[in-house]
Design an enzyme around this catalytic site. Sequence first.
Site, PDB file in Angstrom:
ATOM      1  N   LYS B  93       0.802  -1.223   0.000  1.00 44.97           N
ATOM      2  CA  LYS B  93       0.000   0.000   0.000  1.00 44.97           C
ATOM      3  C   LYS B  93       0.837   1.276   0.000  1.00 44.97           C
ATOM      4  CE  LYS B  93      -4.183  -1.885   0.145  1.00 44.97           C
ATOM      5  NZ  LYS B  93      -5.059  -1.795  -1.064  1.00 44.97           N
ATOM      6  N   GLU B 115      -9.816   5.568   3.406  1.00 43.87           N
ATOM      7  CA  GLU B 115     -10.633   4.482   3.930  1.00 43.87           C
ATOM      8  C   GLU B 115      -9.681   3.319   4.177  1.00 43.87           C
ATOM      9  OE1 GLU B 115     -10.031   4.929   0.813  1.00 43.87           O
ATOM     10  OE2 GLU B 115      -9.400   2.910   0.276  1.00 43.87           O
ATOM     11  N   SER B 382       1.544  -9.750  -0.932  1.00 41.67           N
ATOM     12  CA  SER B 382       1.272  -8.318  -0.825  1.00 41.67           C
ATOM     13  C   SER B 382       1.434  -7.729   0.572  1.00 41.67           C
ATOM     14  CB  SER B 382      -0.139  -8.024  -1.341  1.00 41.67           C
ATOM     15  OG  SER B 382      -1.079  -8.789  -0.613  1.00 41.67           O
TER      16      SER B 382
END
Lengths: 266, 399
Positions: B93, B115, B382
């Site tokens: 991210k 969010e 990830s």
Amino acid sequence: MNRINALFKRLKEERKKAFIVYITAGDPNLETTKKLIKELEKNGVDLIELGVPFSDPMADGPTIQRASQRALSGGTSIKSIFEAVHSVRKSVKLPLVFMTYYNPVLSYGPEKFVHDCKTAGVDGVIIPDLPPEEGKALADLSAKQDFSIIFLAAPTSSAKRLKIIAKKSSGFIYYVSLTGVTGERRNLAPDTVSSIRKLKKITKKPVCVGFGISRPSQAQRLSRIADGVIVGSAIINIIERNKGKKDFYKNVNRFTKSFERAVHKR
Amino acid sequence: MPKDRKTPDKRGYFGAFGGKFVPETLMCALEALEHELTKALKDGKFLSDLNYYLKYYAGRPTPLYFAKRLTEKLKGAKIYLKREDLAHTGAHKINNTLGQALLAKRMGKSRIIAETGAGQHGVATATVGAMFGFKCDVYMGTEDIKRQSLNVYRMKLMGARVIPVDSGSKTLKDATNEAIRDWVTNVRDTHYILGSVVGPHPYPFMVREFQSVIGKEAREEILRVEKRLPDFLIACVGGGSNSIGLFHPFAKDKKVRFIGVEAAGGGLSSKKHAATLIKGKTGVLHGSKSYLLQDKDGQVSMVHSISAGLDYPGVGPEHSYYKETGRASYVGVSDRDALFGFKLLSECEGIIPALEPSHAVYYASKIAPRLAMNKIIIVNLSGRGDKDIDIVKEHIRFK
């Protein structure tokens, strides 16, 4: 001439402004909604926006979110709303427009949606998450059926966008008075009056203003400049507080009347 | 698939999917963002700044690690792991939040909002908020606050405010609604850092651009080590940012197969899953047209996954396009199988994965034994699994 255009033509001749009320269909149930529509008309409301509830109303504040949730929990569906409107249409004359989000329309099928609106006696639709760029197909098929697609203009809209919105909108243009979601506010945004004036300079179509209007004095002030004033969350709060009570209609009517006098005052 | 058609097009469409379905109030902000992004992506200074932070702050490039023991155990295709779990903050991210924070700075915004579901995007946003000095608010469903409490604490440590969202399913979908409402209200001074390849144009495009560093690095590294392209890329899909980031740089390599792994939760035939591309139909949520899990009236479905990051009824429009054109295939992996993948990688390689990529790990472990030993799979790992320990404890017990 369709009911919306006829309304604004008549009001113009009478030098009056439109008093528009939003209620959520099915809040708390459709029987109440049907009766409310009749009562609102009797109390001088010129046009009703009927909310078709959606699970994820991103342009709405807590009040209308809760109303949508109450309606959905009670089993309100788009089909049952069409039936309710169809039955109430026999006795009410005022224009009715739907306010909803694009997904329920897309899921229903845009063509069938417009067709069923016309059949039931719904005169137009407001879809806050459908800007003119994405609404072209729906606008085209609505134009053929004399059904109004009411686009929204916002305080952040550029001059270029305002022109596009004014051109594409039919029935009237919905001016959003503030940057934000629906819901009662103590004060109006300082630039509301000048923004409505600016918009009115570029269009001959009626401009109605909504979002945040919670007092008759605000409605009265805005009715001097705009062609109509829209009250939503404020009345939903009254409905929420009075549902199930003996004086439900009496209290809603008293509230409606206070705004009606403010908007129609000459 | 149409030959090299530019995606997205000028209107932000990937084939029939994408667009800008937002309140009018946001249209000018989206136009301004698109304008600034286009300029930034051609600006040497912006790109060198971004590369600087990716390298010295986030620790890129991340390794492409050959999972030797896992491969030997499965006795099939070679499995490589793209180690996004080793990036700063513990997930991919950060690639996106660094890019968007630099853009927000260029646009003169003083506040950022986000969010978050699993909390990884929230943490990555709080991180850049602290580092660049933005005021930072993160919306998170109360259900997710409970199940990802470690990340909530991390965000607070970095000075972000975590705003609980108690509406709807109390998860990522509802946090996104609330972040959009905040943005509509504060659009003049606030930039909304959306964390996935979802939302209105230019978000799906922008997040893809910032996440493509994953695939670019993986492509270079596999060509260096194996002297050839991989046969399969496998990644989990919630909104779809880590998968698009891995897939996109291989888009023109037609022989490389893309597999997106969705959360099958309690099973695809139950209602408790989040397998949007497998079970959904076209709809509009959070600003774009894409596959959506919804009922017959177009109301958005309540979904479920053991992993908060995949617990979302929508998906990025480019994935819908990949599905329609057949460029990628999408499969489902259940909660139980994801836990199996979680344990497998922990025991075999000493790498504790997040529950999200555990879905991809499980699927790789299922197909690898059926493939020849000279085939190559790259799994996007990830994120790391520390945040999930509390959930996993309830399912995997030791004496």
